[in-house]
Write a protein that holds these residues in place. Structure first.
Motif, PDB file in Angstrom:
ATOM      1  N   VAL A 205       0.890  -1.278  -0.190  1.00 21.20           N
ATOM      2  CA  VAL A 205      -0.156  -0.344  -0.284  1.00 21.20           C
ATOM      3  C   VAL A 205       1.101   1.231   0.104  1.00 21.20           C
ATOM      4  O   VAL A 205       1.455   1.080   0.961  1.00 21.20           O
ATOM      5  CB  VAL A 205      -1.118  -0.046   1.246  1.00 21.20           C
ATOM      6  N   MET A 206       0.776   1.908  -1.100  1.00 22.26           N
ATOM      7  CA  MET A 206       1.392   2.961  -0.913  1.00 22.26           C
ATOM      8  C   MET A 206       0.450   4.633  -0.076  1.00 22.26           C
ATOM      9  O   MET A 206      -0.275   4.485   0.500  1.00 22.26           O
ATOM     10  CB  MET A 206       1.254   3.464  -2.288  1.00 22.26           C
ATOM     11  N   SER A 208       0.572   8.566   0.739  1.00 26.40           N
ATOM     12  CA  SER A 208       0.659   9.540   0.147  1.00 26.40           C
ATOM     13  C   SER A 208       1.371  10.393   0.151  1.00 26.40           C
ATOM     14  O   SER A 208       1.667  11.715  -0.570  1.00 26.40           O
ATOM     15  CB  SER A 208      -0.912   9.591  -0.332  1.00 26.40           C
ATOM     16  N   ALA A 361       7.303   2.398  -0.788  1.00 31.97           N
ATOM     17  CA  ALA A 361       5.953   1.457  -1.144  1.00 31.97           C
ATOM     18  C   ALA A 361       6.538   0.940   0.186  1.00 31.97           C
ATOM     19  O   ALA A 361       5.856   0.970   1.185  1.00 31.97           O
ATOM     20  CB  ALA A 361       5.381   0.399  -1.474  1.00 31.97           C
ATOM     21  N   GLU A 598       1.516   9.589  -7.388  1.00 32.77           N
ATOM     22  CA  GLU A 598       1.806   7.964  -6.887  1.00 32.77           C
ATOM     23  C   GLU A 598       0.490   7.054  -7.720  1.00 32.77           C
ATOM     24  O   GLU A 598       0.737   5.899  -7.296  1.00 32.77           O
ATOM     25  CB  GLU A 598       0.868   8.743  -5.923  1.00 32.77           C
ATOM     26  N   SER A 599      -0.328   7.971  -8.150  1.00 25.95           N
ATOM     27  CA  SER A 599      -0.971   7.014  -9.081  1.00 25.95           C
ATOM     28  C   SER A 599       0.049   5.770 -10.050  1.00 25.95           C
ATOM     29  O   SER A 599      -0.677   5.119 -10.576  1.00 25.95           O
ATOM     30  CB  SER A 599      -1.905   8.153 -10.246  1.00 25.95           C
ATOM     31  N   GLU A 602       0.840   3.677  -8.015  1.00 23.64           N
ATOM     32  CA  GLU A 602       0.371   2.372  -7.806  1.00 23.64           C
ATOM     33  C   GLU A 602      -0.247   1.949  -8.797  1.00 23.64           C
ATOM     34  O   GLU A 602      -0.252   0.014  -8.899  1.00 23.64           O
ATOM     35  CB  GLU A 602      -1.238   2.638  -7.322  1.00 23.64           C
ATOM     36  N   ASP A 603      -0.188   2.535 -10.280  1.00 23.25           N
ATOM     37  CA  ASP A 603      -0.207   1.610 -11.017  1.00 23.25           C
ATOM     38  C   ASP A 603       0.420   0.422 -12.153  1.00 23.25           C
ATOM     39  O   ASP A 603       0.425  -0.989 -12.049  1.00 23.25           O
ATOM     40  CB  ASP A 603      -0.844   2.312 -12.613  1.00 23.25           C
ATOM     41  N   ASP A 606       1.121  -2.812  -9.491  1.00 19.21           N
ATOM     42  CA  ASP A 606      -0.712  -3.509  -9.808  1.00 19.21           C
ATOM     43  C   ASP A 606      -0.339  -4.492 -11.214  1.00 19.21           C
ATOM     44  O   ASP A 606      -0.580  -5.259 -11.099  1.00 19.21           O
ATOM     45  CB  ASP A 606      -1.705  -2.848 -10.293  1.00 19.21           C
TER      46      ASP A 606
END
Length: 667
Positions: A205-206, A208, A361, A598-599, A602-603, A606
């Motif tokens: 989990v990141m 922010s 992370a 952040e996005s 996260e991408d 994933d």
């Protein structure tokens, strides 16, 4: 393939190959969600004054899997907390599945043979492949023997990477060693890819803020500029002479006659009609910053910055890692070390960058700033155990900040006007030198005026039209404008009307304005030429982003976000984060840039947490063998135009886009 950082130099021979090196969008962004406080700002004069609300984050969640892996999650709202608790619950469930000896053998890749689970109860599943302690345990030796034979006889559908992983774990006995050889032969014949072991990172989990930037003094304490420069030299097999390198940097702000050291860069190296220039654009010379040569000890760190979002889309590099240092000995001055991190196994593509992403992370899960600081100093300066095991050298290695990789920038207020300049590391015999270069993708407003007689004007306006599509996004974090190297200004400074591109455009004949309108129509954009000029002033000019374009009309109801009085991380003020003081950050960082970065992270996590090595990147790997990570630092005595030409050709052979979809040459 590994990158060998043995010292080597580029000579003028064969340098027929200028990077459109990174531009000037802010170094650091962020949201209010994880700050533990709200920030009310009143920007006054150049510095700005800041007052802080008393809100603090209302919940901090900690969860740990049965295997002892922890995921600390914080939230500033009950809604986020609830969401993260669900995520934590899923992770715990996943961890329990992985830790259960009865369910280990039912991993994704071995799900085709559920009946094998009783005999493979203690055998290594795909998730166990990254753990050597399990492969060497005495408990699994007998069941491994049994399971591996079942594996060979009943599962041709398993990937060769699993077979390679299984065979590695069967080295404990002679009988298992024989099976390993057989498995390796099968893997070789099939020619399939090799597992990276990234599965253990799924579900991270990141945070922010902590996973993207560190501005807490308690975490930054202990990092000095002297140590940073010494490490940049010694990790490149050079003599660690921080005083020499530092003097070279600030000697560039004065003339060759007044310089402390002979040689190196000085601001009067290029004169046109008696005016100091660089790349055909004016350079203020001399400036008071030259007086910094005697104050190496006055500098202190204000931020570690994770720019993983700048990683090349093909994985040829793993983005940038930055350190911002500040000094108030003369006025206000900053040095930003922007290291581009080479992929140690580029033939595996983006998947091989996973250790860098997971390093940050995991930092997000550490509440103690002192603990985070220890991890950061190891990664940036001395070598972090986990990163070194994956082939990554300390981030602040000299070859990561030279032609074809990263850069060093100064942002100074010691003299008027404010100025930002760019430099690259080189070698000078056995020491680390510094060469001043044009500021990448930073241009002057005059190039937007088609009546201006600058020699590069015509070519630069063509470059603007060719790259206009990079300005039509309504995500301000992804607006940019890559330019031809001939357009790069000598410095980005606060004067001479260099920032107002729209004003310069309207002062022209109207032909370039019409060309812009036609191109925008082709792109399907309803932006006006003036609005797109404002976007360029904000996104591709350092001064624009740091101050002068703040509040510009960007079209579609948008305006350029605000800095914090010329800076995006303010060394003079603090704000509360995690209940502790942190150097304050601008609205642009908190509200626009950090969320976007952040996005991207996260991408990536994933997409690649279960990724395997993809050998299709072999051509890119070969190209990287010609780069600084292998070839080494260039010789500082080589003419600058030759170094810039080599850089341009080398960068042209690599991926043009970042993982975030932006041109690799700007940031």
């Amino acid at each position: 393939m590994k990158h060998h950082r043995t010292r080597a130099t580029l000579t003028s021979t064969g340098l027929g190959l200028l990077l459109m090196a990174p531009g000037c969008l802010p170094d650091l962004p962020g949201t209010d969600d994880e700050w533990g406080g709200t920030l009310d700002e009143t920007i006054g004069d150049e510095l700005g004054e800041t007052t802080f609300g008393e809100e603090e984050s209302s919940s901090e969640e900690e969860s740990s899997s049965e295997e002892g892996s922890s995921s600390e999650e914080e939230s500033s709202s009950e809604e986020e907390s609830s969401s993260e608790e669900e995520s934590s619950s899923e992770e715990e469930s996943s961890s329990e599945e992985e830790s259960s000896s009865e369910e280990e053998s039912s991993s994704e890749e071995e799900s085709s043979s559920e009946e094998e689970s009783s005999s493979e109860e203690e055998s290594s599943s795909e998730e166990e492949s990254s753990s050597e302690e399990e492969s060497s345990s005495e408990e699994e030796s007998s069941s491994e023997e049994e399971s591996s034979s079942e594996e060979e006889s009943s599962s041709e559908e398993e990937s060769s990477s699993e077979e390679g992983s299984s065979s590695t774990e069967e080295e404990s006995t002679e009988e298992e060693s024989t099976e390993e050889e057989s498995t390796e032969e099968e893997s070789s014949e099939e020619g399939t890819s090799e597992e990276t072991g990234n599965e253990e990172f799924c579900g991270l989990v990141m945070h922010s803020r902590r996973s993207l930037i560190e501005t807490a003094p308690a975490a930054l304490d202990g990092t000095s500029l002297e140590e940073l420069l010494a490490q940049a030299a010694s990790t490149t097999d050079l003599v660690a002479d921080a005083d020499f390198t530092y003097t070279r940097l600030f000697d560039s702000f004065t003339t060759s006659d007044a310089g402390v050291l002979a040689g190196g860069s000085h601001c009067d190296d290029e004169l046109v009609d008696g005016q100091a220039t660089l790349n055909g654009f004016p350079l203020a010379c001399p400036r008071d910053e030259a007086e910094h040569v005697s104050d190496l000890d006055s500098w202190f760190p204000v931020a570690y910055v994770n720019r993983f979002d700048l990683a090349a889309a093909d994985g040829s590099d793993c983005g940038e890692q930055r350190v911002i240092m500040a000094s108030n000995s003369l006025g206000r001055a900053f040095i930003i070390f922007e290291a581009r991190i080479p992929n140690p196994t580029p033939e595996c593509g983006p998947a091989a960058c996973m250790p860098v992403a997971t390093f940050w992370a995991k930092l997000g899960q550490m509440e103690d700033p002192v603990e985070r600081g220890e991890q950061l100093r190891a990664a940036f300066l001395h070598g972090h155990e986990d990163l070194e095991a994956a082939g990554f050298e300390p981030f602040m290695t000299g070859v990561n900040m030279t032609f074809g990789s990263g850069q060093i920038r100064t942002n100074t207020f010691d003299d008027n006007p404010w100025t930002l300049r760019q430099f690259e590391f080189t070698t000078e015999d056995d020491r680390l030198g510094v060469v001043e270069v044009p500021v990448s993708n930073n241009s002057q407003a005059r190039l937007w005026n088609d009546l201006d007689d600058h020699p590069a004007g015509l070519a630069c306006r063509a470059s603007i039209l060719a790259n206009l599509d990079s300005l039509v996004s309504d995500n301000v974090a992804r607006m940019d404008l890559p330019l031809a190297p001939a357009c790069f200004a000598a410095e980005s400074r606060d004067n001479d009307g260099e920032i107002d591109y729209a004003e310069a455009l309207l002062a022209g004949s109207g032909e370039f304005e019409a060309s812009l309108a036609e191109k925008l129509e082709e792109l399907g954009s309803d932006l006006s030429p003036v609005e797109v000029a404002n976007r360029a002033a904000f996104a591709s000019n350092c001064m624009g982003c740091h101050a002068n374009a703040n509040g510009f009309d960007l079209g579609h109801g948008m305006s350029a976000p605000s800095s914090m009085g010329f800076v995006h991380v303010n060394e003079l003020f603090t704000q509360t984060c995690d209940g502790l003081p942190c150097f304050a950050m601008s609205p642009a960082l908190r509200e626009e840039f950090l969320p976007d970065r952040e996005s991207v992270m996260e991408d990536y996590l994933d997409e690649f947490c279960e990724a395997v090595c993809d050998p299709s990147g072999a051509a890119d790997a070969d190209a990287l063998l010609l780069g600084p990570a292998t070839v080494g630092l260039p010789d500082g005595y080589t003419p600058l135009d030759e170094l810039l030409a080599w850089e341009q050709a080398y960068e042209g052979s690599l991926a043009p886009l970042t993982m975030g979809g932006r041109p690799r040459s700007v940031h």
